[in-house]
Design an enzyme around this catalytic site. Structure first.
Site, PDB file in Angstrom:
ATOM      1  N   CYS A 218       0.801  -1.221   0.000  1.00  0.00           N
ATOM      2  CA  CYS A 218       0.000   0.000   0.000  1.00  0.00           C
ATOM      3  C   CYS A 218       0.837   1.276   0.000  1.00  0.00           C
ATOM      4  O   CYS A 218       0.300   2.361  -0.199  1.00  0.00           O
ATOM      5  CB  CYS A 218      -0.939   0.000   1.201  1.00  0.00           C
ATOM      6  SG  CYS A 218      -1.969  -1.483   1.299  1.00  0.00           S
TER       7      CYS A 218
ATOM      8  N   ASN B 298     -10.412  -0.842  -0.393  1.00  0.00           N
ATOM      9  CA  ASN B 298      -8.966  -0.732  -0.254  1.00  0.00           C
ATOM     10  C   ASN B 298      -8.311  -1.324  -1.499  1.00  0.00           C
ATOM     11  O   ASN B 298      -8.311  -2.538  -1.687  1.00  0.00           O
ATOM     12  CB  ASN B 298      -8.517  -1.481   1.003  1.00  0.00           C
ATOM     13  CG  ASN B 298      -7.014  -1.427   1.236  1.00  0.00           C
ATOM     14  OD1 ASN B 298      -6.236  -1.143   0.340  1.00  0.00           O
ATOM     15  ND2 ASN B 298      -6.613  -1.718   2.463  1.00  0.00           N
TER      16      ASN B 298
ATOM     17  N   HIS C 137      -3.531   6.778   2.081  1.00  0.00           N
ATOM     18  CA  HIS C 137      -3.932   5.464   1.581  1.00  0.00           C
ATOM     19  C   HIS C 137      -5.319   5.139   2.120  1.00  0.00           C
ATOM     20  O   HIS C 137      -5.608   5.335   3.308  1.00  0.00           O
ATOM     21  CB  HIS C 137      -2.927   4.408   2.029  1.00  0.00           C
ATOM     22  CG  HIS C 137      -3.423   3.015   1.926  1.00  0.00           C
ATOM     23  ND1 HIS C 137      -4.027   2.518   0.790  1.00  0.00           N
ATOM     24  CD2 HIS C 137      -3.413   1.994   2.829  1.00  0.00           C
ATOM     25  CE1 HIS C 137      -4.362   1.263   0.990  1.00  0.00           C
ATOM     26  NE2 HIS C 137      -4.004   0.911   2.214  1.00  0.00           N
TER      27      HIS C 137
END
Length: 334
Positions: free
Chosen positions: A123, A290, A259
């Site tokens: 990420c 996500n 993020h």
């Protein structure tokens, strides 16, 4: 006899010139997730902030999504593909060990013969790629660099895992980094905490298939509570360091693009950092889930398209995830 090596003739500075994204056509509501786990829409929303996410179909491969996002970023930047000197792709869901998917993407874009390689930084991958791109432009090894974050995390999702099944999604986001007279990408604060590597990972390593049949295809797993605490407390410190490195304060920000891991993490970071009300905050996770390395450029594109942020705004971007790795920088929006 020693020789003097000529210094590279790069740009005075670098900045993001264009951004593009690709979201798969299939929208998956929480109700679909609830077909596989004992939970509720209210529980998923309260735990993650997610209402829907995008999952790719068979045609929406890592390569196809990347080409679409990167093509859009190049068009928005007004840069012809043949001037691209490097293509950097961050992904953990391209299942061919070699060759790098970046090579095929570069060819599809019509970029000629640029440097092309993949990185694996989960990420934080977009931040890692952005930092590498800045270095190439300033050093002079590439005039323009395409940075892509792309994931098909639905391929690595265990739908029966109540702790992760609702989190992960698919998509691609890309930016074009090029020369600038004034810095548009601040110093990166990045690092890793390998002692916590076990908190996010893969259930089964690929080489397990050598030993015989594997009961279930590898999936992502995580220790949610540990990751949550780490992200809230440690990433607030990293964010402050990035602001200090750029020579600004939270009051100077126009946007905050973290993020898109979890809405509670985002809200906690906003509170801990004491961001003023005028700072626009990306909360793309509500409808996108996500998407790991793709989440920051996708959120950036959406903020610009909806008017939540504007070209030239000053934004703090920060990514964090498996490793545990992180990267934060202050950027000027394209």
């Amino acid at each position: 006899m020693s020789a003097t090596i000529r210094a590279s003739r790069g740009a005075p500075a670098a900045r993001i010139l264009g951004v593009g994204g690709y979201r798969p056509s299939r929208v998956v509501p929480n109700e679909t997730i609830l077909e596989h786990i004992d939970s509720s829409d209210e529980w998923i929303r309260s735990r993650s902030g997610i209402a829907t996410r995008h999952w790719a179909d068979d045609r929406e491969t890592v390569e196809e999504m990347s080409v679409a996002a990167a093509g859009k970023a190049l068009a928005n930047a007004g840069i012809p593909p043949e001037r691209v000197g490097a293509v950097v792709v961050s992904t953990v869901s391209h299942f061919e060990q070699t060759p790098a998917i970046a090579t095929r993407i570069a060819h599809r874009l019509g970029a000629g013969k640029p440097a092309a390689f993949d990185i694996s930084a989960a990420c934080a991958g977009f931040g890692y790629g952005l930092t590498l791109a800045k270095g190439m432009v300033v050093e002079g090894s590439a005039e323009y660099v395409v940075v892509i974050g792309v994931e098909r995390l639905s391929d690595l999702t265990d739908l029966t895992d109540r702790t992760t099944s609702f989190l992960f999604a698919d998509g691609a986001g890309a930016v074009v980094v090029g020369p600038a007279e004034q810095p548009g990408i601040g110093p990166t604060v990045w690092g890793s905490e390998g002692d916590k590597a076990g908190t996010i990972g893969q259930t089964v390593p690929w080489d397990a298939y050598r030993e015989g049949p594997v009961e279930r295809f590898p999936a992502l797993r995580q220790d949610g509570q540990t990751v949550f605490r780490w992200a809230v407390y440690e990433m607030a410190k990293v964010a402050r360091q990035a602001l200090e490195a750029a020579g600004i304060t939270a009051d100077d920000l126009d946007a905050f693009i973290p993020h898109q891991a979890n809405m509670r993490i985002i809200d906690s970071l906003v509170k801990t950092l004491g961001l003023p009300e005028h700072v626009a905050v990306a909360r793309d996770i509500e409808t996108s889930g996500n998407t790991s390395a793709a989440s920051i450029p996708l959120a950036m594109e959406r903020m610009l398209e909806t008017g939540q942020a504007r070209s030239g705004d000053t934004a703090l971007v920060i990514g964090f995830g498996a490793g545990l790795v992180y990267a934060a920088a202050v950027v000027t929006l394209p």
